[in-house]
Design an enzyme around this catalytic site. Structure first.
Site, PDB file in Angstrom:
ATOM      1  N   GLU A  62     -22.675   8.388  -4.401  1.00  0.00           N
ATOM      2  CA  GLU A  62     -21.988   8.892  -3.214  1.00  0.00           C
ATOM      3  C   GLU A  62     -22.716  10.141  -2.697  1.00  0.00           C
ATOM      4  O   GLU A  62     -22.825  11.128  -3.416  1.00  0.00           O
ATOM      5  CB  GLU A  62     -20.534   9.202  -3.562  1.00  0.00           C
ATOM      6  N   GLU A 108     -16.966   4.047  -8.117  1.00  0.00           N
ATOM      7  CA  GLU A 108     -17.678   4.504  -9.310  1.00  0.00           C
ATOM      8  C   GLU A 108     -17.958   3.398 -10.327  1.00  0.00           C
ATOM      9  O   GLU A 108     -19.022   3.377 -10.959  1.00  0.00           O
ATOM     10  CB  GLU A 108     -16.905   5.639  -9.990  1.00  0.00           C
ATOM     11  N   TYR A 125     -14.718  12.138 -11.732  1.00  0.00           N
ATOM     12  CA  TYR A 125     -14.741  10.794 -11.150  1.00  0.00           C
ATOM     13  C   TYR A 125     -15.259   9.754 -12.133  1.00  0.00           C
ATOM     14  O   TYR A 125     -15.139   8.549 -11.898  1.00  0.00           O
ATOM     15  CB  TYR A 125     -15.609  10.769  -9.892  1.00  0.00           C
ATOM     16  N   HIS A 155     -10.244  18.314 -10.427  1.00  0.00           N
ATOM     17  CA  HIS A 155     -11.659  18.702 -10.385  1.00  0.00           C
ATOM     18  C   HIS A 155     -11.957  19.739 -11.469  1.00  0.00           C
ATOM     19  O   HIS A 155     -12.674  20.699 -11.243  1.00  0.00           O
ATOM     20  CB  HIS A 155     -12.029  19.261  -9.007  1.00  0.00           C
TER      21      HIS A 155
END
Length: 803
Positions: free
Chosen positions: A494, A525, A551, A592
């Protein structure tokens, strides 16, 4: 026994008859293996059975369209296909069913996977690539439903790369990208997200992939009406059908009992995918499953009498037989004779496989009985040993557990005795455990000269006036050197292409090397990893980029079940040296946080996990891995791209050793162990601790799998007598793993004068923002106070309590 497509257009009717009869022979052989295999499970000789009955005829058609160089990525119903291409014999089928731990007996996995999981050998005995263009190839299966789909995408994409990227030495891997990747899946498994993700990605990439959907209307006991909208997967995927304005799929539908239509359909699919590089979906309908899903249950429990009658009438072998008779290819008497002969061959093959499996175990059984008999004759505990001997002797068809369990239990009865017979038993157990254990445990990582552990360190060198630059530029220029030196390398993910990744570590490289080698990918992913696995299995050196470490969760199942086990489950006969690039550590916020290292560590055994503290170290890891044959995850420090580092003058050549720690500060009072971004905080705290008289030694782990192969940490603990592991993962996560390695594997406990400590993040994920990080993960103050408190316990007068 295998079948080959006949490329002669005007063959005689006799030749045609011979080919059809050969196909029928293969189909019946496969069916008889399924039927007898089920009985072997129900009698206890095999643990579990899942077979390909009902799918025989379509797999014959597929085998005729399958060419040298092609790859299969399938699931556990494809035994007829493997027999038809000459890669599975009757003996091998049963060896797999019995879990014979021999690569000669069971070339699919040496007994490491249950029956029905198939693969061919891509590597020779030294771990070097065989010429894959001269053989028919099957990637090693995995059980998780739809787990074969992401890898299928990469196997197909490799052909596109080989056809369109110049300069690659493709001698062993491709002939102008003409190879097709063939996938199979059950209709119920098309409900999995991995199926839809792969289908979408293949349509976008336009790769030579043919996916066969075996549709028998059930998923275990659950009917298609509970599985698929409209009960029809090809109907709901019509939007993927290509047209004059849009690229997409060719979608074909065929009855699974129609021999002639199947032959035509598979030849058509092969031609489209091979020549045009267009993905094809074949929906094979009206299939049956005569024995139900597996040996775990009977399909009579959930199928109606009407359905069972229909299945009996539409069995693909029965329909093929009726077609053969009606078209004068063979008469009933001839076919009955073939059936009878095959039953005999399968029974004989089953017996050979069982005898071959049992023979070495029986030998071990006799050896132990003989040793125990001699031991009992001189032991005061003869009565107990005699019972063990009698119990072991009574087992007519033992497994290894029976033998080794008896031998080891015998030692309990002679613990306080000393005799030559006892020494003989001890020696037998130790010698044979060392011999046998690798049959079940070897090849988690490479055992060849290509092992990452054999790549020697090349330290970075610098000009006298080396410029201090952003860390991202070191990565960028090192990737530039890699792509220039290795035409088989490519990177995708990405934002990896056009903008050169979110942190500009690939800045400008797409323009220089093209969109196929430096590519953008969709937000998907699992199939990004699948692209990497498949291409790596075909000789390319892909770098699959997962934008952030968090991710990775979307792809963790594929990494854990497929990539991490590939070398192990094939006993070193297949490899996928994929490099996974990501960034993490000290990110902010629940989603995150970049800190789930404990979960990753335990789910990715079989993959090297590397955690460089800066970009020079990261660059060195990429260079090291490209000389090895192992997969790895590299976690770059997200907060390090803009930090200044000296620019080395040997980019593309410097190499960071894997499994080797680095002592970044020597000290005498306590050993502090960490990695990644937290390591930099520990370094700063170590300087502050000097102000209060604490001289800490700081060690950077650099890699978590493997961890400290030279056992340098224990050497440090031997000097300081104190240990603290500082980690940003949750309590009991990576820190527990690290501490176990230091205390138990390295034996550092014997040198400790203080309780070993771990300092971790809180149990929750971090709250958002800088304050969220401060109060969730180890801060400078947390580290300082934790270390100081250890010293306070040692010497309260010299180190008064802080708070």
């Amino acid at each position: 026994m295998h079948t080959e497509p006949n490329t002669i257009n005007n063959i005689t009717f006799d030749d045609f008859k011979a080919e059809v009869i050969n196909d029928y022979t293969i189909a019946v052989t496969s069916r008889e293996c399924s039927l007898l295999g089920r009985r072997e499970v129900l009698t206890g000789k095999a643990k579990f059975g899942i077979f390909g009955d009902g799918k025989e005829v379509p797999q014959l058609a597929w085998a005729k369209a399958f060419k040298n160089g092609d790859f299969r990525s399938g699931y556990y119903r494809d035994q007829t296909f493997m027999m038809a291409i000459g890669e599975l014999t009757i003996d091998q089928f049963f060896a797999g069913l019995y879990a014979h731990p021999s690569i000669e007996a069971d070339p699919m996995s040496a007994g490491r996977q249950m029956g029905g999981h198939f693969g061919t050998h891509s590597l020779d005995k030294d771990g070097n690539w065989k010429n894959l263009t001269q053989q028919k190839n099957s990637s090693a299966d995995i059980s998780p439903t739809a787990g074969q789909m992401p890898r299928l995408l990469g196997l197909a994409q490799a052909s596109k790369i080989y056809r369109n990227v110049k300069g690659i030495n493709a001698t062993k891997f491709s002939v102008n990208g003409n190879e097709v990747a063939w996938g199979t899946i059950g209709n119920a498994s098309t409900s999995e997200g991995l199926f839809f993700e792969t289908i979408n990605a293949a349509g976008v990439l336009q790769v030579p992939m043919v996916i066969s959907i075996w549709d028998d209307e059930y998923g275990i006991s659950v009917h298609a009406k509970h599985q698929t909208t409209k009960e029809n997967i090809s109907e709901i995927l019509k939007g993927f059908q290509r047209d004059d304005k849009h690229k997409g799929y060719e979608i074909l539908k065929v009855n699974g009992w129609d021999y002639v239509a199947l032959m035509e359909t598979y030849q058509q699919a092969s031609k489209i995918a091979r020549e045009e590089h267009v993905p094809v979906m074949i929906h094979v309908v009206e299939l049956t499953q005569p024995q139900g899903h597996s040996t775990s249950g009977s399909h009579e429990r959930y199928k109606s009498p009407e359905r069972l009658t229909w299945e009996a009438e539409h069995d693909c072998i029965l329909k093929m037989r009726q077609w053969m008779v009606s078209n004068n290819i063979a008469d009933e008497e001839t076919l009955d004779s073939i059936d009878k002969n095959i039953k005999k061959q399968v029974r004989e093959g089953k017996k050979r496989a069982w005898d071959a499996y049992l023979k070495p175990i029986k030998q071990e059984q006799n050896e132990v009985i003989d040793i125990l008999t001699k031991l009992a004759s001189s032991s005061p505990n003869k009565v107990f040993l005699t019972k063990l001997i009698n119990d072991l002797s009574a087992i007519k068809e033992p497994i290894r557990k029976d033998v080794f369990s008896s031998a080891r239990k015998a030692l309990r009865y002679v613990i306080s005795e000393e005799s030559a017979e006892k020494a003989t038993l001890q020696n037998w157990i130790n010698t044979n455990l060392d011999r046998v254990q690798p049959k079940y445990s070897s090849h988690l990582y490479s055992e060849t000269k290509h092992s990452v552990l054999n790549i020697k360190e090349v330290e970075p060198t610098y000009d006298n006036n080396a410029e201090e630059v952003d860390g991202r530029l070191i990565l960028r220029d090192n990737f530039d050197a890699i792509f220039g030196n290795y035409p088989e390398t490519l990177v995708f993910g990405e934002d990896s292409g056009n903008i050169g990744d979110v942190n500009q570590g690939l800045e400008g490289l797409q323009k220089k090397y093209g969109e196929l080698r430096v590519a953008d990918a969709g937000i998907r992913e699992a199939t990004i990893i699948g692209q990497g696995i498949g291409m790596a299995m075909r000789g390319l050196r892909p770098i699959a980029e997962i934008q952030y470490l968090d991710y990775l969760m979307y792809a963790l199942q594929i990494i854990s079940d497929d990539l991490a086990t590939l070398y192990y489950r094939t006993l070193g006969k297949q490899k996928a040296p994929l490099i996974i690039r990501t960034r993490g550590h000290r990110l902010e916020g629940i989603w995150h946080s970049g800190s789930q290292m404990g979960g990753i560590l335990h789910l990715m055994r079989g993959v090297n996990i590397l955690v460089p503290r800066n970009m020079v170290k990261a660059a060195g890891f990429y260079n090291t891995l490209l000389e090895s044959d192992e997969p790895a995850l590299i976690v770059e420090c997200l907060n390090g791209y803009r930090l200044k580092e000296k620019m080395p003058n040997n980019l593309g050549q410097l190499k960071t050793p894997v499994g080797v720690v680095e002592t970044v500060k020597e000290g005498t009072d306590i050993t502090l162990v960490s990695y990644g971004s937290t390591l930099r905080i520990v370094e700063d705290v170590a300087k502050e601790l000097l102000e209060v008289g604490v001289d800490a030694e700081v060690i950077d782990l650099q890699s978590l799998l493997p961890l400290d192969i030279n056992h340098d940490i224990v050497k440090s603990v031997k000097k300081t007598n104190r240990l603290m592991v500082i980690d940003e993962d949750v309590p009991g996560g990576a820190s527990a793993y690290i501490l176990n390695e230091i205390l138990n594997t390295q034996g550092a406990y014997q040198y400790l004068d203080s309780q070993p400590k771990t300092l971790t993040a809180k149990a929750h994920r971090p709250a958002y923002g800088t304050d969220g990080d401060y109060f969730s993960k180890p801060s400078s103050e947390d580290i300082f106070e934790a270390v100081y408190n250890v010293m306070h316990e040692v010497n309260p007068s010299s180190y008064p309590k802080i708070r």
